[in-house]
Design an enzyme around this catalytic site. Structure first.
Site, short mmCIF file in Angstrom:
data_model
loop_
_atom_site.label_atom_id
_atom_site.label_comp_id
_atom_site.label_asym_id
_atom_site.label_seq_id
_atom_site.Cartn_x
_atom_site.Cartn_y
_atom_site.Cartn_z
N CYS A 1 0.88 -0.92 -0.04
CA CYS A 1 -0.13 0.14 0.65
C CYS A 1 0.81 1.34 -0.04
O CYS A 1 2.07 1.08 -0.13
CB CYS A 1 -1.02 0.32 1.37
SG CYS A 1 -2.37 -0.89 1.46
N ARG B 1 2.04 1.05 -6.03
CA ARG B 1 1.68 0.02 -5.35
C ARG B 1 0.45 -0.10 -4.66
O ARG B 1 0.12 -1.15 -3.28
CB ARG B 1 2.55 0.88 -3.66
CG ARG B 1 4.49 1.54 -3.55
CD ARG B 1 4.51 2.15 -2.48
NE ARG B 1 4.40 1.33 -1.63
CZ ARG B 1 5.03 0.58 -0.85
NH1 ARG B 1 5.91 0.18 -2.07
NH2 ARG B 1 4.87 0.03 -0.25
N TRP C 1 -3.85 -1.23 -1.21
CA TRP C 1 -4.16 -2.42 -2.26
C TRP C 1 -4.83 -3.88 -0.89
O TRP C 1 -4.05 -3.66 0.15
CB TRP C 1 -2.53 -3.15 -2.66
CG TRP C 1 -2.24 -4.06 -2.92
CD1 TRP C 1 -2.43 -4.99 -2.59
CD2 TRP C 1 -2.96 -4.30 -4.63
NE1 TRP C 1 -2.08 -6.64 -3.75
CE2 TRP C 1 -2.70 -6.14 -5.03
CE3 TRP C 1 -3.38 -3.50 -5.48
CZ2 TRP C 1 -2.96 -5.93 -5.76
CZ3 TRP C 1 -3.98 -4.63 -6.79
CH2 TRP C 1 -3.56 -5.81 -7.10
N ASN D 1 0.49 0.65 6.31
CA ASN D 1 1.15 -0.66 4.80
C ASN D 1 1.31 -1.74 5.65
O ASN D 1 2.08 -2.07 6.78
CB ASN D 1 1.74 0.11 4.20
CG ASN D 1 2.48 -1.04 3.25
OD1 ASN D 1 1.91 -1.97 3.26
ND2 ASN D 1 4.02 -0.64 2.44
N GLY D 2 0.90 -2.70 5.25
CA GLY D 2 1.36 -3.80 6.25
C GLY D 2 0.58 -4.90 6.68
O GLY D 2 -1.13 -4.97 5.99
N GLU E 1 7.27 -22.57 -17.92
CA GLU E 1 7.08 -20.59 -17.62
C GLU E 1 8.47 -19.86 -17.81
O GLU E 1 8.10 -19.42 -18.84
CB GLU E 1 6.82 -20.82 -15.80
CG GLU E 1 7.40 -19.31 -15.59
CD GLU E 1 6.06 -18.79 -16.05
OE1 GLU E 1 5.25 -18.86 -16.32
OE2 GLU E 1 5.87 -17.70 -15.55
N LYS F 1 7.84 -16.47 -21.04
CA LYS F 1 9.00 -15.25 -20.47
C LYS F 1 9.63 -15.30 -21.28
O LYS F 1 9.43 -13.86 -21.44
CB LYS F 1 9.57 -15.82 -18.93
CG LYS F 1 9.32 -15.01 -17.92
CD LYS F 1 8.23 -14.73 -17.69
CE LYS F 1 6.06 -14.75 -17.70
NZ LYS F 1 5.82 -15.07 -16.88
N GLU G 1 7.38 -14.14 -24.39
CA GLU G 1 6.46 -12.95 -24.18
C GLU G 1 7.49 -11.32 -24.49
O GLU G 1 6.39 -10.98 -24.53
CB GLU G 1 5.82 -13.50 -23.18
CG GLU G 1 4.68 -12.19 -22.11
CD GLU G 1 4.33 -12.85 -20.81
OE1 GLU G 1 5.42 -13.24 -20.35
OE2 GLU G 1 3.23 -12.13 -20.53
N HIS H 1 9.43 -38.00 -29.30
CA HIS H 1 7.96 -38.05 -29.89
C HIS H 1 7.90 -37.35 -31.17
O HIS H 1 6.84 -37.09 -31.11
CB HIS H 1 6.89 -38.59 -28.98
CG HIS H 1 7.37 -39.45 -28.15
ND1 HIS H 1 6.68 -40.68 -28.34
CD2 HIS H 1 7.64 -39.88 -26.75
CE1 HIS H 1 6.89 -41.65 -28.01
NE2 HIS H 1 7.80 -41.21 -26.27
N LYS I 1 -2.75 -6.21 -19.51
CA LYS I 1 -1.60 -7.35 -18.03
C LYS I 1 -2.93 -7.73 -17.69
O LYS I 1 -2.86 -8.93 -17.10
CB LYS I 1 -1.63 -6.02 -17.15
CG LYS I 1 -1.33 -6.56 -16.03
CD LYS I 1 0.22 -7.06 -15.92
CE LYS I 1 0.15 -8.03 -14.29
NZ LYS I 1 1.27 -9.06 -14.28
O1 M6R Z 1 -4.30 -12.04 -14.21
P1 M6R Z 1 -4.60 -13.49 -14.36
O2 M6R Z 1 -2.93 -14.18 -13.32
O3 M6R Z 1 -5.23 -14.46 -14.89
O4 M6R Z 1 -3.43 -13.63 -16.26
C1 M6R Z 1 -3.30 -14.98 -16.29
C2 M6R Z 1 -2.47 -15.03 -17.15
O5 M6R Z 1 -2.90 -13.52 -18.80
C3 M6R Z 1 -1.03 -14.59 -17.38
O6 M6R Z 1 -0.37 -15.25 -16.33
C4 M6R Z 1 -0.12 -13.94 -18.71
O7 M6R Z 1 0.29 -15.19 -19.10
C5 M6R Z 1 1.40 -13.40 -18.46
N1 M6R Z 1 1.17 -12.20 -19.15
C6 M6R Z 1 2.33 -14.39 -18.09
O8 M6R Z 1 3.72 -13.26 -17.92
#
Ligand code: M6R
Length: 604
Positions: free
Chosen positions: A3, A28, A75, A101-102, A478, A482, A485, A501, A599
């Site tokens: 926060c 934050r 937050w 905050n905490g 993952e 990353k 992306e 395979h 996002k």
């Molecule tokens: O907000 P969410 O965790 O539901 O979002 C899911 C995905 O859209 C999200 O994890 C996306 O894959 C990221 N941009 C990956 O870094």
């Protein structure tokens, strides 16, 4: 937990300065905002759900001359985002106002105790116990009251408080950031340095256990009764860099926050002896636990990969079937469900359209639903029967990092809790090991220059393959997500056993294959797959456990501290997050906002 708090005391009007400083802390948290200003004999209070700007616009016509005040941008952690849960919070008399905050872990017991002494609570927050404790202890000396109050608190806090009749702002700090900004004839408090930079570059970073006050002419810092001096720092950053805490991108800032965000996620849910306590959070499903049949984990993207770690962990500990699905697939599949089945939705934003739709459909079909969510008060958090929050704080970078490790941590807690309940398992040895993970994460983060050097060697490549088995497969997926992306390079992950395979046809001389080999139980099997790509000329880069002899055979590798197989995922993913970051930085990519992505994906 994030926060933002600020305080101003000086000769100027406090209100515009509080809004200005608060806005630079909006990263934050942005669920609600509030201010409290000291007037002659009373406190002026304004707070509401929503953005700081909305509150500011609503106060445009007010001409408040006060030169002392506190502000907060929230937050939400305890209590949904709402006007009454917004900070500042007041005591019963309205003469003390507090921003915090905490997380106060023992707020429930304190609230009961204070209620029984006649205190009247107006919010659902943990914070509200603080002004009431201050009221209880105040006998003419605010600092003494604050020191007594914090001696009753368990958890983390940065606190700023004002008392009518005192032209000072009082503060305390433990495990949540707080700085003093030292101006000319004015002083500031803030959660983070960027808030005060337009006003002063001279700051003191407060430390755990510090209490004290700022007035317009002076400040004082105490440890217990002892007055102490702390070093004044001259901040060299420009404004923009400062908002990212001096980092070039939010992504690296968020990667480096992972020790803290995992600690925050564990806080108050696991005791020193390793016993996990989730009974309060799971209370709405308490009578369903003993009939738990199957678990479906449903999520998208990174949250899905965190769910993979969850699946392996839950099924091996609980000995019940655990299925995992991508939300956009799950919702259109004819999934046969039975009474006693649970659905676990994993989501950072809590608003992802497909995940939310899966929740709604399955609720209608009678499943018990558990959200593992970061954004408090989001749709999934509100609609699931139970929400176990990941306390990662706001994640600004589109590429998710600290949310993943916090999500995996919640799966660990849930698995351990259910294993004790359903199988009567002695979970303490596992729980104790889990408690070592934040420290081990810190060790991994401390080696980031090794990853930066690795990126130097690799950034000119165009194809990357990632392999792993068991929980390492989820980490490999993952890591590949990353990298693709944010670098726009081709990055694919495979279950190591699947190579022959089909994917093996993609391997050519010199292509980088990142092998995640942290599962002791599967090590030899993965090594036989490494041999397969080696034989075709691939350049193998290992993510290994410390002491693995394989390290000597590889030109490039990164080692993580030893732990049991279950708990390697949060450690092994971090070098891959950093590798994606440093490669993309070398390539000059828009790291925090990659092309074509958002996002929060609120459309199908
Ligand atoms: O907000 P969410 O965790 O539901 O979002 C899911 C995905 O859209 C999200 O994890 C996306 O894959 C990221 N941009 C990956 O870094």
């Amino acid at each position: 937990m994030s926060c933002g708090i600020v305080a101003y005391v000086g000769a100027r009007k406090a209100l515009p300065i509080i809004f200005d400083t608060l806005k630079r802390l909006e990263y934050r948290g942005y669920d609600s905002a509030g201010v409290a200003l000291l007037e002659d004999k009373r406190i002026f209070l304004a707070k509401q759900k929503g953005k700081i700007k909305d509150l500011e616009d609503g106060l445009k016509s007010e001409n408040i001359l006060s030169g002392i005040g506190i502000g907060h941008t929230r937050w939400a952690t305890h209590g949904r985002p709402s006007d009454f849960n917004a900070h500042p919070h007041l005591d019963c008399s309205g003469k003390i106002a507090v921003v915090h905050n905490g997380i106060i872990e023992n707020y429930n017991e304190l609230r009961e105790e204070l209620r029984s002494r006649g205190h009247n609570f107006r919010s659902e927050t943990d914070t509200e116990v603080i002004p009431h404790l201050l009221e209880e202890f105040y006998q003419g000396d605010p600092l003494q009251a604050l020191q007594k109050a914090i001696s009753r608190l368990r958890g983390s806090y940065a606190i700023a408080a004002i008392f009518t009749g005192w032209d000072k702002v009082f503060f305390a700090r433990k495990d949540s950031p707080l700085i003093i900004g030292i101006g000319e004839g004015e002083n500031f408090l803030a959660s983070d340095i960027p808030a005060v930079l337009p006003y002063t570059k001279r700051v003191i970073v407060l430390e755990d256990g510090d209490t004290g006050f700022v007035s317009s002419a002076e400040y004082a810092i105490f440890q217990g009764d002892r007055k102490i001096e702390r070093k004044i720092m001259e901040v060299p950053w420009d404004q923009q860099a400062a908002e990212r805490g001096g980092f070039e991108h939010f992504m690296i800032k968020e990667i480096l926050e992972q020790e803290q965000s995992i600690r925050d996620t564990l806080r108050g849910r696991i005791k020193e002896d390793g016993v996990v306590e989730l009974s309060e959070e799971l209370a709405p499903l308490a009578d369903k636990i003993s009939q738990l049949g199957r678990i479906f984990i449903v999520a998208c993207g990174t949250a899905f990969y965190a769910g993979m770690a969850g699946k392996y962990f839950l099924e091996s500990l609980l000995d019940i079937p655990v299925e995992i699905d991508i939300a956009s697939e799950f919702r259109y599949r004819a999934v046969p469900v039975r009474e006693g089945d649970w659905l676990i939705l994993v989501s950072q934003s809590g608003e992802t359209a497909d995940t939310l739709a899966a929740l709604r459909d399955m609720k209608k079909r009678g499943l018990s639903t558990v959200g593992i969510v970061n954004a408090v008060g989001s749709s999934i958090a509100r609609e699931a029967d139970v929400t176990l929050y990941t306390r990662a704080g706001p994640e600004i970078c589109v590429a998710s990092t600290k949310a993943y490790t916090a999500q995996v941590t919640v799966f660990y807690l849930l698995g351990l809790y259910l294993a004790k309940l359903l199988k009567g398992m002695d979970i303490r040895p596992l729980g104790k090991e889990l408690l070592t993970i934040p420290q081990k994460v810190a060790q991994v983060l401390a080696k980031r220059e090794e990853v930066e050097r690795m990126a130097e060697e690799l950034y000119k490549e165009r194809d990357f393959f990632f392999i792993g088995r068991g929980m390492d497969w989820g980490v490999a997926l993952e890591g590949a997500l990353k990298l693709k992306e944010i670098s726009y390079l081709r990055a694919e992950a495979f279950a190591a056993g699947e190579l022959k395979h089909g994917p093996l046809a993609l391997i050519y001389e010199g292509v980088p294959v990142i092998a995640v080999v942290t599962q002791e139980a599967l090590r030899d099997k993965t090594i036989s797959n490494i041999e397969e790509v080696w034989a075709r000329g691939a350049r193998v880069i290992g993510i290994l456990r410390e002491g693995d002899p394989l390290e000597k055979e590889l030109a490039l590798s990164f080692t993580i501290p030893n732990t049991i197989d279950y708990f390697t995922s949060p450690l092994a993913v971090i070098p891959l997050q950093m590798l994606a970051y440093y490669i993309s930085r070398k390539l000059g990519r828009e790291i925090d906002q990659p092309r074509n992505l958002a996002k929060s994906v609120t459309v199908e």
